[in-house]
Design a protein around this motif. Structure first.
Motif, PDB file in Angstrom:
ATOM      1  N   LEU A   1     -20.744 -43.595  17.798  1.00 55.17           N
ATOM      2  CA  LEU A   1     -21.530 -44.655  17.171  1.00 55.17           C
ATOM      3  C   LEU A   1     -21.965 -44.229  15.779  1.00 55.17           C
ATOM      4  O   LEU A   1     -22.687 -43.246  15.616  1.00 55.17           O
ATOM      5  N   ASN A   2     -21.501 -44.999  14.794  1.00 56.42           N
ATOM      6  CA  ASN A   2     -21.905 -44.798  13.408  1.00 56.42           C
ATOM      7  C   ASN A   2     -22.825 -45.960  13.028  1.00 56.42           C
ATOM      8  O   ASN A   2     -22.430 -47.125  13.131  1.00 56.42           O
ATOM      9  N   VAL A   3     -24.043 -45.665  12.618  1.00 56.21           N
ATOM     10  CA  VAL A   3     -24.997 -46.713  12.263  1.00 56.21           C
ATOM     11  C   VAL A   3     -25.241 -46.703  10.758  1.00 56.21           C
ATOM     12  O   VAL A   3     -25.524 -45.661  10.163  1.00 56.21           O
ATOM     13  N   GLN A  56     -30.815 -40.023  14.461  1.00 59.20           N
ATOM     14  CA  GLN A  56     -30.315 -38.801  15.088  1.00 59.20           C
ATOM     15  C   GLN A  56     -30.976 -38.594  16.451  1.00 59.20           C
ATOM     16  O   GLN A  56     -30.293 -38.315  17.450  1.00 59.20           O
ATOM     17  N   GLU A  57     -32.282 -38.741  16.499  1.00 56.76           N
ATOM     18  CA  GLU A  57     -33.004 -38.512  17.748  1.00 56.76           C
ATOM     19  C   GLU A  57     -32.622 -39.541  18.810  1.00 56.76           C
ATOM     20  O   GLU A  57     -32.642 -39.246  20.007  1.00 56.76           O
ATOM     21  N   ALA A  58     -32.257 -40.748  18.366  1.00 54.06           N
ATOM     22  CA  ALA A  58     -31.904 -41.817  19.312  1.00 54.06           C
ATOM     23  C   ALA A  58     -30.492 -41.667  19.859  1.00 54.06           C
ATOM     24  O   ALA A  58     -30.148 -42.308  20.858  1.00 54.06           O
ATOM     25  N   GLY A  59     -29.663 -40.845  19.203  1.00 57.36           N
ATOM     26  CA  GLY A  59     -28.325 -40.599  19.728  1.00 57.36           C
ATOM     27  C   GLY A  59     -27.172 -41.130  18.900  1.00 57.36           C
ATOM     28  O   GLY A  59     -26.024 -41.134  19.360  1.00 57.36           O
ATOM     29  N   ALA A  60     -27.439 -41.579  17.665  1.00 56.35           N
ATOM     30  CA  ALA A  60     -26.331 -41.966  16.790  1.00 56.35           C
ATOM     31  C   ALA A  60     -25.485 -40.731  16.492  1.00 56.35           C
ATOM     32  O   ALA A  60     -26.012 -39.629  16.312  1.00 56.35           O
ATOM     33  N   ASP A  61     -24.167 -40.909  16.446  1.00 57.29           N
ATOM     34  CA  ASP A  61     -23.261 -39.779  16.233  1.00 57.29           C
ATOM     35  C   ASP A  61     -22.995 -39.510  14.758  1.00 57.29           C
ATOM     36  O   ASP A  61     -22.729 -38.374  14.360  1.00 57.29           O
ATOM     37  N   ILE A 109     -18.791 -48.964  14.151  1.00 55.49           N
ATOM     38  CA  ILE A 109     -19.804 -48.913  13.105  1.00 55.49           C
ATOM     39  C   ILE A 109     -20.659 -50.175  13.201  1.00 55.49           C
ATOM     40  O   ILE A 109     -20.129 -51.281  13.280  1.00 55.49           O
ATOM     41  N   ILE A 110     -21.961 -50.001  13.199  1.00 57.08           N
ATOM     42  CA  ILE A 110     -22.881 -51.133  13.273  1.00 57.08           C
ATOM     43  C   ILE A 110     -23.784 -51.130  12.047  1.00 57.08           C
ATOM     44  O   ILE A 110     -24.369 -50.092  11.708  1.00 57.08           O
TER      45      ILE A 110
END
Length: 259
Positions: free
Chosen positions: A16-18, A38-43, A229-230
């Motif tokens: 997941l790219n945000v 980062q803390e939420a888990g985006a890669d 990507i979102i």
């Protein structure tokens, strides 16, 4: 090794790219959002450099660009905000934007600053592959920056092969010819395009962008590429947030996990 390359070697599925616009909703939110993602888990995290005429973007991201500019965001300010980020940020970070502000800053000075703060790559949609190769490739490589190219359903196979040969990191698969945020979900025509690209057996991993907005569309995109990507959906989520870390935690969880 570049962090982007390392990530794809370690994890090849459902990345997941945000995307978010630097300086939006508030000028000082950039580092808060980056750390929270980062803390939420985006890669991966893609930071938009606000520009007055973001031609590839729809109304949501255009409006966030305008607000960020009104807030006082600039390329210089962004580098000041990112200074020291690698003391707490381990995920790959890309800067996304348009070439004019980069040229105004100075190509070499810009790339040097990217290296100093720990940026891993750039996405510059208005730089054609031939122009990149002739004018920018050498200085990007000098400072260890990957340039991420975009392909669309209209991109010819010959050009896709050329992009694949020149790319490191990943290829950004634009899911449709529309602007960002114009459509949501994935259509049968888009799946035909995704299958066509898969059949080319490209060397580089791929992330799909434009129209990814929820868990369902993220999962569908991830069936045809290494992840998605979102952007617009995330910008909408944070636009009126009164608690960015919590909003971002809920948003990323909602994308990655079924309801």
């Amino acid at each position: 090794m570049n962090r982007i390359t390392q990530l794809f070697q370690q994890q090849s599925q459902k990345l997941l790219n945000v995307y978010f616009t630097a300086g939006f909703p508030q000028l000082t939110d950039t580092r808060i959002i980056l750390k929270s993602l980062q803390e939420a888990g985006a890669d991966l995290v893609e930071i938009g450099m606000p520009y007055s005429d973001p031609v590839a973007d729809g109304e949501t991201i255009q409006d966030s660009n305008q607000q960020a500019l009104e807030n006082g965001m600039s390329v210089k300010m962004l580098f000041e905000q990112l200074k020291g980020m690698r003391e707490e940020i381990t995920v790959p970070v890309l800067l996304m934007g348009y070439i004019n502000p980069v040229i105004q800053f100075g190509i070499e000075a810009f790339c040097q600053k990217c290296q100093e703060v720990g940026v891993d790559g750039l996405i510059l949609p208005d730089v054609p592959v031939d122009v990149y190769e002739d004018e920018f490739k050498a200085v990007f490589e000098k400072y260890g920056l990957l340039n991420i190219f975009l392909i669309t359903p209209q991109t010819r196979e010959e050009r896709i092969r050329q992009i694949d040969a020149m790319s490191e990191g990943f290829i950004y698969m634009v899911s449709s010819a529309s602007i960002t945020g114009a459509k949501t979900g994935i259509s049968a025509d888009q799946e035909t395009y995704f299958n066509r690209i898969s059949a080319l057996n490209l060397n580089n991993p791929r992330l799909i962008g434009f129209g990814i907005s929820d868990h369902k569309s993220f999962e569908r995109a991830s069936q045809y590429a290494n992840g998605a990507i979102i952007g617009s959906a995330f910008i909408k989520a944070i636009a009126t947030s009164t608690d960015l870390p919590q909003t971002i935690k809920r948003f990323v969880k909602g994308i990655k996990e079924p309801a």
